[in-house]
Scaffold this motif. Sequence first.
Motif, PDB file in Angstrom:
ATOM      1  N   GLU A  83      -3.565   1.293  11.118  1.00 43.92           N
ATOM      2  CA  GLU A  83      -4.017   1.415   9.733  1.00 43.92           C
ATOM      3  C   GLU A  83      -4.583   0.063   9.296  1.00 43.92           C
ATOM      4  N   ALA A 115      13.382   5.221   6.673  1.00 46.55           N
ATOM      5  CA  ALA A 115      12.016   5.695   6.425  1.00 46.55           C
ATOM      6  C   ALA A 115      11.732   6.977   7.197  1.00 46.55           C
ATOM      7  N   GLN A 140      -5.512  10.845   5.772  1.00 48.15           N
ATOM      8  CA  GLN A 140      -5.404  11.273   4.374  1.00 48.15           C
ATOM      9  C   GLN A 140      -6.262  12.506   4.111  1.00 48.15           C
ATOM     10  N   THR A 178       2.382  12.690   2.164  1.00 43.72           N
ATOM     11  CA  THR A 178       1.932  11.816   1.072  1.00 43.72           C
ATOM     12  C   THR A 178       2.286  10.368   1.395  1.00 43.72           C
ATOM     13  N   ASN A 179       1.850   9.452   0.566  1.00 42.18           N
ATOM     14  CA  ASN A 179       2.148   8.031   0.768  1.00 42.18           C
ATOM     15  C   ASN A 179       3.652   7.825   0.863  1.00 42.18           C
ATOM     16  N   GLY A 180       4.042   7.051   1.867  1.00 40.75           N
ATOM     17  CA  GLY A 180       5.462   6.750   1.996  1.00 40.75           C
ATOM     18  C   GLY A 180       6.263   7.792   2.749  1.00 40.75           C
ATOM     19  N   ALA A 181       5.602   8.822   3.272  1.00 43.80           N
ATOM     20  CA  ALA A 181       6.328   9.888   3.975  1.00 43.80           C
ATOM     21  C   ALA A 181       6.901   9.417   5.311  1.00 43.80           C
ATOM     22  N   GLY A 182       6.327   8.345   5.864  1.00 41.03           N
ATOM     23  CA  GLY A 182       6.851   7.821   7.124  1.00 41.03           C
ATOM     24  C   GLY A 182       5.887   7.941   8.299  1.00 41.03           C
ATOM     25  N   LYS A 183       4.632   8.220   8.028  1.00 37.04           N
ATOM     26  CA  LYS A 183       3.662   8.441   9.105  1.00 37.04           C
ATOM     27  C   LYS A 183       3.375   7.156   9.888  1.00 37.04           C
ATOM     28  N   THR A 184       3.061   6.098   9.142  1.00 36.73           N
ATOM     29  CA  THR A 184       2.765   4.824   9.808  1.00 36.73           C
ATOM     30  C   THR A 184       3.995   4.302  10.545  1.00 36.73           C
ATOM     31  N   THR A 185       5.141   4.437   9.913  1.00 31.11           N
ATOM     32  CA  THR A 185       6.388   4.010  10.557  1.00 31.11           C
ATOM     33  C   THR A 185       6.570   4.744  11.886  1.00 31.11           C
ATOM     34  N   TYR A 212      14.262   0.499   7.650  1.00 32.13           N
ATOM     35  CA  TYR A 212      13.963  -0.885   7.278  1.00 32.13           C
ATOM     36  C   TYR A 212      15.209  -1.386   6.552  1.00 32.13           C
ATOM     37  N   GLU A 267      -5.068   6.725   9.977  1.00 34.08           N
ATOM     38  CA  GLU A 267      -6.026   6.776   8.868  1.00 34.08           C
ATOM     39  C   GLU A 267      -7.406   6.230   9.236  1.00 34.08           C
TER      40      GLU A 267
HETATM   41  P1  ATP Z   1       1.079   5.497   3.722  1.00 32.30           P
HETATM   42  O1  ATP Z   1       0.127   6.642   3.733  1.00 32.30           O
HETATM   43  O2  ATP Z   1       1.279   4.905   2.375  1.00 32.30           O
HETATM   44  O3  ATP Z   1       0.854   4.495   4.802  1.00 32.30           O
HETATM   45  P2  ATP Z   1       3.237   6.492   5.345  1.00 32.30           P
HETATM   46  O4  ATP Z   1       3.547   7.954   5.410  1.00 32.30           O
HETATM   47  O5  ATP Z   1       2.515   5.911   6.489  1.00 32.30           O
HETATM   48  O6  ATP Z   1       2.496   6.181   4.000  1.00 32.30           O
HETATM   49  P3  ATP Z   1       5.211   4.489   5.794  1.00 32.30           P
HETATM   50  O7  ATP Z   1       4.247   3.372   5.620  1.00 32.30           O
HETATM   51  O8  ATP Z   1       5.668   4.821   7.144  1.00 32.30           O
HETATM   52  O9  ATP Z   1       4.613   5.797   5.129  1.00 32.30           O
HETATM   53  O10 ATP Z   1       6.465   4.216   4.851  1.00 32.30           O
HETATM   54  C1  ATP Z   1       7.642   5.003   4.860  1.00 32.30           C
HETATM   55  C2  ATP Z   1       8.691   4.382   3.957  1.00 32.30           C
HETATM   56  O11 ATP Z   1       9.114   3.131   4.468  1.00 32.30           O
HETATM   57  C3  ATP Z   1       8.207   4.089   2.541  1.00 32.30           C
HETATM   58  O12 ATP Z   1       9.253   4.358   1.652  1.00 32.30           O
HETATM   59  C4  ATP Z   1       7.885   2.611   2.566  1.00 32.30           C
HETATM   60  O13 ATP Z   1       8.036   2.042   1.302  1.00 32.30           O
HETATM   61  C5  ATP Z   1       8.907   2.092   3.532  1.00 32.30           C
HETATM   62  N1  ATP Z   1       8.408   0.919   4.259  1.00 32.30           N
HETATM   63  C6  ATP Z   1       7.293   0.846   5.000  1.00 32.30           C
HETATM   64  N2  ATP Z   1       7.143  -0.375   5.563  1.00 32.30           N
HETATM   65  C7  ATP Z   1       8.208  -1.116   5.146  1.00 32.30           C
HETATM   66  C8  ATP Z   1       8.649  -2.444   5.386  1.00 32.30           C
HETATM   67  N3  ATP Z   1       7.962  -3.268   6.168  1.00 32.30           N
HETATM   68  N4  ATP Z   1       9.796  -2.836   4.782  1.00 32.30           N
HETATM   69  C9  ATP Z   1      10.504  -1.990   4.011  1.00 32.30           C
HETATM   70  N5  ATP Z   1      10.153  -0.720   3.755  1.00 32.30           N
HETATM   71  C10 ATP Z   1       9.029  -0.274   4.315  1.00 32.30           C
END
Ligand code: ATP
Length: 237
Positions: A85, A18, A194, A37-44, A13, A162
């Motif tokens: 999600e 990410a 989760q 964990t939160n922010g690990a990059g799964k949704t990305t 991003y 999720e």
């Molecule tokens: P969660 O369980 O919180 O959804 P996740 O493992 O799915 O966590 P992501 O949502 O993929 O994690 O986020 C990965 C990283 O990218 C995090 O550091 C997040 O802050 C960052 N991030 C996610 N979406 C954006 C965005 N639209 N713009 C900037 N940074 C982003």
Amino acid sequence: MAMLEVHGLEVAYGRVKAVKGIDFSVEEGQVVTLLGTNGAGKTTTLRTLSGLLQPSAGEIWFDGKRIDGMAAHKVVQGGLAQSPEGRRIFPRLSVEDNLMLGAFARRDRAGVQADLARVFDLFEVLKERRKQSAGTFSGGEQQMLAMGRALMSRPRLLMLDEPSMGLSPLMMQRIMSTIAELQSEGVTILLVEQNAQAALSLADKGYVLEVGSIAFSDTGQNLLSDDRVRKAYLGED
Ligand code: ATP
């Protein structure tokens, strides 16, 4: 070649990376889970597989074809669908109209009707309330709707982000048993969840993501008894 193969995938991003070069694969017929964990990059990762985000490096292969860089609707047409999600249903539309949006790219009307019947078999409540606006649904019902909508594209690989978030234990069990049922019908599943206990109990294989990289991976059963997983994801000492 596996049904889904991800090689050296990087997603950023702006200047923030990410996802930092991950490799993983999903064999046809498997349930594979991504933990982290939160922010690990799964949704990305899931959004990139769906074609909603563009990778900055790496390759994604689905069914022997390279799909990174492909438009999202082409990816769905190719058989890879996502239940996002937070569900993202359309609250003012009826349940049935929400479901039909999942079939927007299909021309085989008989097949679409058959799949609608199948979704109604899986989730009785959707059938009973097919004419109601989706915004009146509880969280669990909306989750069923989101899964149903993804199934309406008749995916060969279904990605679930999720699916149990915010659900009661009973509803969660319901969603998990539906995932097992889908697998037995031949749908391949990539699951972000989760609830690591529930996800690993179902999964043939799991990958643990830590700040954008894969830390380790193993079979679902082995990960359930892995000390690192037990401490970080199963709340044990
Ligand atoms: P969660 O369980 O919180 O959804 P996740 O493992 O799915 O966590 P992501 O949502 O993929 O994690 O986020 C990965 C990283 O990218 C995090 O550091 C997040 O802050 C960052 N991030 C996610 N979406 C954006 C965005 N639209 N713009 C900037 N940074 C982003």
